[in-house]
Design a protein around this motif. Structure first.
Motif, short mmCIF file in Angstrom:
data_model
loop_
_atom_site.label_atom_id
_atom_site.label_comp_id
_atom_site.label_asym_id
_atom_site.label_seq_id
_atom_site.Cartn_x
_atom_site.Cartn_y
_atom_site.Cartn_z
N ALA A 69 0.83 -1.21 0.00
CA ALA A 69 0.00 0.00 0.00
C ALA A 69 0.87 1.26 0.00
N GLN A 70 1.97 1.20 0.74
CA GLN A 70 2.88 2.36 0.74
C GLN A 70 3.47 2.58 -0.65
N LYS A 71 3.88 1.46 -1.27
CA LYS A 71 4.46 1.56 -2.62
C LYS A 71 3.46 2.16 -3.60
N GLY A 112 -0.71 4.46 12.32
CA GLY A 112 0.30 3.41 12.30
C GLY A 112 0.50 2.75 10.94
N SER A 113 -0.20 3.24 9.92
CA SER A 113 -0.07 2.58 8.61
C SER A 113 1.21 3.00 7.88
N GLY A 114 1.91 3.97 8.42
CA GLY A 114 3.20 4.34 7.84
C GLY A 114 3.12 5.41 6.77
N LYS A 115 2.42 6.48 7.09
CA LYS A 115 2.28 7.56 6.11
C LYS A 115 3.56 8.40 6.02
N THR A 116 4.28 8.49 7.15
CA THR A 116 5.43 9.38 7.17
C THR A 116 6.46 9.03 6.09
N VAL A 117 6.75 7.74 5.93
CA VAL A 117 7.77 7.40 4.93
C VAL A 117 7.29 7.67 3.52
N VAL A 118 5.98 7.60 3.32
CA VAL A 118 5.44 7.94 1.99
C VAL A 118 5.77 9.40 1.69
#
Ligand code: ADP
Ligand code: MG
Length: 673
Positions: free
Chosen positions: A250-252, A278-284
């Motif tokens: 999903a991030q990709k 917690g789904s990891g938006k920051t790295v996106v």
């Protein structure tokens, strides 16, 4: 206003206090409630306390008496064919003149019983010959009672031309079976029955939401201008190599969506990345910034709180160390000299990535060549603030991130001007947080549990609701609560305290000490609600859980379960009625933010998603974001209008356009350009 009969300059001033300055505004000053006088109860049938409407004659004249404190008590009795009832008024010395002995009236009010029988206290009334109906109740102020407003509205409506221009063209109204504007305005104020009221409401709500919907769409079209930011190279693969983990699918996908927007489209990117806590938006966001920077532009990342900005700054600095990218922090808490230094770096381009708070959008901050603006936790920012950040560059790309899962229909309007990528997958090895509901009497067990977790090397949050002034009963104030813990229960374990009233640098010190594991337990108010990331924390205890909305509880719970350990959320409440219990049990039953958001919308309405006016949308006069059906209908109408008329500039839509301008103007809304 003074053109209305009965409205002199003094009255006009009182109206102004209500925000009503013209006849047009008065007509749009809709009742706040209605009294239903259509169902009349026979006096003999009134056996319980409650609000009733009776049709009765004055059986005695009204007598006035002085009572304590110089107040006047007026009493009389009224009767219909079935019985007699007392009526009582306070402090209205005109009552005896307004009600004539033997006259027939409708009386509407609350019936109470005392030793002598039933009485109606301070009823409203109107002459029986005026007929029954549904009576409007207006928001009133001192000296300007609802009834006076109603009279003014009645006069204003008389001035409305027979063929008042209607923003919704006839064809549209016919297609969706909506009544005309004139009818709607008359009926929203003085409906004959509840069906007429409902029809009027439906029509006005539909119009308002259509206006909002079309306004948001045109905002989106406006913002699709040619961007001055030319991105030629996709560097997201290089960025991924910097990460200690591999990205989720999903991030990709979200990153690919952004890269596609920036590389393939002529206009600027306008994208919302929505993903649960917690789904990891920051790295996106980091990946997108990295690509933009490698293409020779600057990136700005705006967070809603100092704590969050600081934390993102540390994350980004660590990730990008060794890449040569210069990262800076800009928040209100910095020393003036430091702020100045960062601003100079932004102006001359030596700072490539800046993380900050609202300090980023003040006039003092200028950029050399801003390529992308990111806003984190978008629901905390208004549309206008977003626009302000964008104005710092030559149509830079825009990426907004939101963890607040927003029900779909609402999202269509609030983010109507954005494309959306959803991160619907959590990083691997996350265990769903286990949530339990407990009473305060079980606190001993909960503390033991915290002690065990800390023994395993983990950390815990304890959240107390904000204490409002003068309201301490039963609510644990964070400060006292922490002191208590430090002195007794956890005198051997380091406990930190953070709340909104701390100075920013103190707040920051405590948060970083907690993140570094120096404090094992953090007592906090909701300042930690947004985005803070301490993966080692595994317990979230929430005191007085009944005081929070579901979406807020979900945000708070999202602070744990960020690492690989099993995490727990304990909701403590001693004020459980059936409804609260049901609400809190939703939390125990699911970790799915969208399910929770929908439940929350059903139970509490949309206010809770955004706090007071935090969504930055214009203020609505009559529509309610919680009405899913109306939202859906307005969506259909908006699409129909665009289909029939092709272009908003169509002459037939002139009045509708004027309404769009008016609505967005009222909200203090900035356009994107
Ligand atoms: P949010 O979407 O709530 O902003 P964050 O971006 O703060 O979430 O990420 C939550 C945590 O998950 C962080 O500690 C981050 O480093 C970690 N994380 C993000 N993406 C991954 C991934 N693909 N694999 C493992 N951990 C990840
Ligand atoms: Mg976040």
């Amino acid at each position: 206003m003074t053109v209305l009969s009965g409205v002199g300059s003094k009255r006009a001033e009182q109206f102004e206090k209500l925000g009503v300055c013209s006849v047009g505004e008065l007509i749009n000053f809709y009742p706040r409630a209605y009294e239903d006088w259509t169902s009349v109860t026979a006096i003999a049938d009134i056996t319980e306390e409650g609000v009733y409407c009776v049709k009765a004659r004055l059986a005695t004249s009204i007598s006035d008496a002085m009572i304590g404190g110089g107040r006047i008590l007026s009493k009389g009795s009224i009767s219909d064919d079935t019985g007699t009832l007392k009526v009582v008024f306070f402090n209205n010395r005109y009552i005896s003149r307004m009600l004539a002995y033997g006259g027939e009236y409708f009386f509407y009010g609350k019936i109470t019983f005392d030793g002598y029988g039933a009485q109606m206290v301070s009823p409203t009334f109107s002459a029986a010959r005026d007929g029954v109906g549904i009576h409007p109740v207006y928001r009133s102020t001192a000296g300007l009672p609802s009834k006076t407003i109603a009279n003014a509205v009645r006069n204003a409506l008389k001035m409305l031309p027979e063929t008042v221009g209607d923003p919704l063209p006839e064809q549209v109204r016919r297609h969706f079976d909506l009544c005309g504007l004139r009818q709607a305005l008359c009926d929203i104020h003085f409906p004959k029955n509840s069906a007429a009221l409902e029809r009027a409401r439906q029509r006005l709500v539909a119009e308002e939401l259509v206006v909002l919907n079309l306004g948001m769409r045109s905002l989106r079209d406006h913002s699709r201008t040619i961007s001055g930011v030319k991105i030629q190279r996709d560097c997201s693969a290089d960025f991924e190599k910097l990460l200690p983990f591999s990205l989720t699918g999903a991030q990709k996908r979200a990153i690919a969506d952004c890269v596609h927007d920036m590389l393939e489209k002529k206009s600027q990117m306008n994208r919302l990345v929505q993903g649960d806590v917690g789904s990891g938006k920051t790295v996106v966001a980091a990946s997108v910034c990295y690509t933009v920077i490698q293409n020779g532009f600057q990136a700005a990342f705006m967070a809603p709180t100092e704590i969050l900005a600081k934390q993102h700054y540390e994350t980004f600095s660590k990730l990008l160390s060794g890449t040569g990218v210069t990262v800076a922090l800009l928040t209100g808490a910095l020393k003036e000299s430091e702020k100045k230094r960062v601003r100079e770096g932004l102006a001359d381009g030596t700072v490539q990535l800046v993380i900050g708070t609202h300090a980023l959008i003040t006039d003092k901050t200028t950029f050399h060549n801003l390529g992308v603006a990111v806003t984190d936790e978008q629901h905390r920012f208004g549309v206008a603030q977003r626009a302000k950040l964008l104005s710092k560059g030559d149509n830079p790309h825009l990426l907004v991130m939101s963890a607040t899962p927003i029900p779909r229909t609402l999202g269509l309007i609030i983010f109507g001007d954005l494309d959306i990528s959803v991160i619907d997958e959590l990083p691997p090895n996350r265990k769903p947080v286990r949530t339990v509901l407990m009473s305060g009497s079980q606190r001993g067990r909960i503390y033991n549990f915290i002690r065990e977790e800390v023994g395993k090397g983990r950390q815990a949050y304890i959240v107390c609701p904000l204490v409002e002034e003068g309201e301490t009963d039963g609510v644990a104030s964070a400060e006292e609560y922490a002191a208590e813990l430090m002195l007794r229960e956890f005198s051997d374990i380091p406990v930190g305290l953070v709340h909104g009233k701390l100075k920013p640098d103190e707040k920051e010190r405590v948060m970083s000490a907690f993140a570094a594991g120096e404090y094992k337990i953090l007592v906090a108010t909701t300042v930690i609600e947004v985005g803070v990331d301490v993966p080692n924390a595994s317990v979230m205890v929430i005191e007085n859980a009944e005081r929070f909305g579901l979406s807020q509880l979900h945000q708070l719970r999202g602070r744990v379960g960020r690492g690989e350990a099993q995490s727990f959320c304990v909701l403590i409440s001693d004020h459980l009625n059936a409804a609260t219990k049901q609400r809190l049990e939703v939390m125990c039953a699911t970790n799915d933010g969208f399910v929770i958001a929908d439940e929350d919308l059903k139970m509490r309405g949309p206010g809770d998603f955004f706090g007071e006016r935090q969504h930055g949308l214009p203020q609505l006069a009559i529509a309610d974001f919680a009405e899913t059906r109306s939202l859906e209908l307005s969506q259909k109408i908006a699409e129909y209008i665009l289909f029939i008329y092709k272009d908003l500039r169509n002459e037939e839509l002139r009045l509708l356009n004027a309404e769009i301008d008016r609505l967005f103007d009222r909200g203090g809304h900035n356009t994107m350009n």
